[in-house]
Design an enzyme around this catalytic site. Structure first.
Site, PDB file in Angstrom:
ATOM      1  N   THR A 165       0.575  10.147   2.866  1.00 24.67           N
ATOM      2  CA  THR A 165      -0.214  10.865   1.873  1.00 24.67           C
ATOM      3  C   THR A 165      -1.703  10.621   2.022  1.00 24.67           C
ATOM      4  O   THR A 165      -2.531  11.497   1.767  1.00 24.67           O
ATOM      5  CB  THR A 165       0.255  10.483   0.471  1.00 24.67           C
ATOM      6  OG1 THR A 165       1.603  10.900   0.331  1.00 24.67           O
ATOM      7  CG2 THR A 165      -0.573  11.109  -0.624  1.00 24.67           C
TER       8      THR A 165
ATOM      9  N   THR B  46       3.388   5.642   1.971  1.00 26.49           N
ATOM     10  CA  THR B  46       3.802   4.537   1.096  1.00 26.49           C
ATOM     11  C   THR B  46       5.313   4.389   0.989  1.00 26.49           C
ATOM     12  O   THR B  46       5.800   3.344   0.596  1.00 26.49           O
ATOM     13  CB  THR B  46       3.233   4.754  -0.317  1.00 26.49           C
ATOM     14  OG1 THR B  46       3.721   6.006  -0.809  1.00 26.49           O
ATOM     15  CG2 THR B  46       1.717   4.739  -0.332  1.00 26.49           C
ATOM     16  N   ASP B  47       6.082   5.454   1.342  1.00 29.65           N
ATOM     17  CA  ASP B  47       7.537   5.405   1.133  1.00 29.65           C
ATOM     18  C   ASP B  47       8.219   4.281   1.905  1.00 29.65           C
ATOM     19  O   ASP B  47       9.131   3.638   1.401  1.00 29.65           O
ATOM     20  CB  ASP B  47       8.165   6.741   1.523  1.00 29.65           C
ATOM     21  CG  ASP B  47       7.741   7.853   0.569  1.00 29.65           C
ATOM     22  OD1 ASP B  47       8.044   9.021   0.847  1.00 29.65           O
ATOM     23  OD2 ASP B  47       7.074   7.538  -0.439  1.00 29.65           O
TER      24      ASP B  47
HETATM   25  N1  ASP Z   1       5.407  10.951   1.599  1.00 34.27           N
HETATM   26  C1  ASP Z   1       4.486  10.001   1.667  1.00 34.27           C
HETATM   27  C2  ASP Z   1       4.802   9.057   2.794  1.00 34.27           C
HETATM   28  O1  ASP Z   1       4.508   9.331   3.858  1.00 34.27           O
HETATM   29  C3  ASP Z   1       4.277   9.253   0.418  1.00 34.27           C
HETATM   30  C4  ASP Z   1       3.000   8.521   0.470  1.00 34.27           C
HETATM   31  O2  ASP Z   1       2.420   8.273   1.512  1.00 34.27           O
HETATM   32  O3  ASP Z   1       2.554   8.132  -0.604  1.00 34.27           O
HETATM   33  O4  ASP Z   1       5.354   8.045   2.683  1.00 34.27           O
END
Ligand code: ASP
Length: 342
Positions: free
Chosen positions: A36, A108-109
């Site tokens: 993200t 973040t995932d």
């Molecule tokens: N979908 C995203 C990711 O790549 C979520 C994020 O980065 O916050 O993990």
């Protein structure tokens, strides 16, 4: 994987006084992977150099170079991605002794898993800091730029040396071993669930209040330099009324190890217990974790099969530790020793 695009942003200003009268600013490499922090609504992910150039304030703290490692959402990260990233980081540190630290931008995932894998495989005490964002770059109050600046500030902080792999998000600094993504939306999503944060990035400085005591980086016994493929470790989650046949069927899948996500305290359904007995007869190491976030499984119930009990590692991290343990041994007792230590 996108070919490495190295773009060095040498900052002429690097010659002006940086910190403490130093004439040149410390050098930091930003390895970009996607997520993200590199996304904007209805547009492709932002490429590494552009992501860094969008935050010129970085240059107030460090001479920054950028290397694009991948351009993916972190749900697409694989164990092969971890292996290549760990090897690339060890290569960079081995070839550049003056580099102060490395910042990794990441979705973040699965950020906590990449952080934990690197915590066990990076062979340097120099700071490696993972960072992401919960809001896309073109959302109101996007948290990416501030998070990236803070991650660079941690990467050049002397106090961060020897602290293991760190996660810097929302002005908090967490240890890779203990950090979890705890909220699907909010910027304060990362928390050291059982032990809290290690420190904070404040306007007037980077502060550490704790140290992670479990072995990591240079004190870790795991060397992946010659590992071409990681062992296959699957995760099976228990649920009320789970049928033994489901577990047995799952147990026929090719695997080198199995992580089981049980109810609290390692207690499991009758179906899981019966099913695992047949899997265990195949000599597959079974690691028991709890779905409850806090506290350790102290006295696991007596299982009708030999099981390794995780020591506070949640299922996704126990999978990583078992993968690495299986690069060294398949003996349950030895693996239990590894889970007691790390
Ligand atoms: N979908 C995203 C990711 O790549 C979520 C994020 O980065 O916050 O993990």
């Amino acid at each position: 994987m996108k070919t490495t695009i190295v773009l060095v942003l040498l900052l002429c200003a690097g010659l002006v006084a940086a910190k403490d009268g130093a004439t040149t600013k410390p050098r930091v490499l930003i390895l970009t992977t996607g997520g993200t922090i590199a996304s904007r609504s209805d547009a492709p992910l932002i490429r590494g150099p552009e992501l860094v150039q969008a935050v010129p304030q970085l240059l107030d703290y460090a001479q920054v170079s950028v290397e694009e490692f991948s351009v993916i959402g972190s749900s697409k990260v694989t164990p092969d991605h971890w292996l290549r990233l760990a090897r690339r980081i060890n290569e960079i540190f081995a070839s550049d002794e003056q580099l102060a630290g490395i910042v990794i931008t990441h979705g973040t995932d699965t950020l906590e898993e990449t952080a934990y894998f690197l915590n066990l495989t990076v062979q340097s005490k120099r700071p490696v800091v993972l960072v992401g964002s919960m809001r896309s770059s073109n959302e109101v109050s996007a948290d990416g730029p501030a998070n990236l600046i803070n991650a660079v500030r941690v990467a050049i902080s002397d106090e961060a040396i020897g602290q293991g792999i760190l996660v810097a998000m929302n002005e908090d600094i967490s240890a890779a071993r203990d950090v979890w993504k705890t909220d699907n939306r909010r910027v304060q999503t990362f928390d050291g669930v059982n032990v809290g944060h290690l420190g904070a990035v404040d306007p007037d400085g980077v502060r550490f209040y704790h140290r992670s005591l479990q072995p990591h980086t240079l004190a870790s016994e795991f060397d992946v330099s010659a590992v071409s493929t990681l062992p296959t470790v699957l995760v099976l989650s228990d649920f009320t009324g789970l049928d033994e046949a489901v577990v047995k069927h799952f147990g026929e899948l090719p695997m080198d190890g199995l992580v089981v996500r049980t109810f609290a305290g390692g207690r499991m359904s009758a179906g899981m217990l019966a099913g695992l007995s047949s899997i265990s007869r195949r000599g597959i190491p079974i690691v028991v974790t709890s779905r409850v976030p806090k506290g350790r499984i102290v006295s696991a119930p007596d299982y009708p099969f030999s099981a390794i009990v995780s020591r506070g590692q949640q299922d996704n991290k126990a999978r990583i530790l078992l993968m690495l343990a299986l690069t060294k041994t398949t003996e349950s007792e030895a693996i239990q020793g590894i889970f007691n230590l790390y």
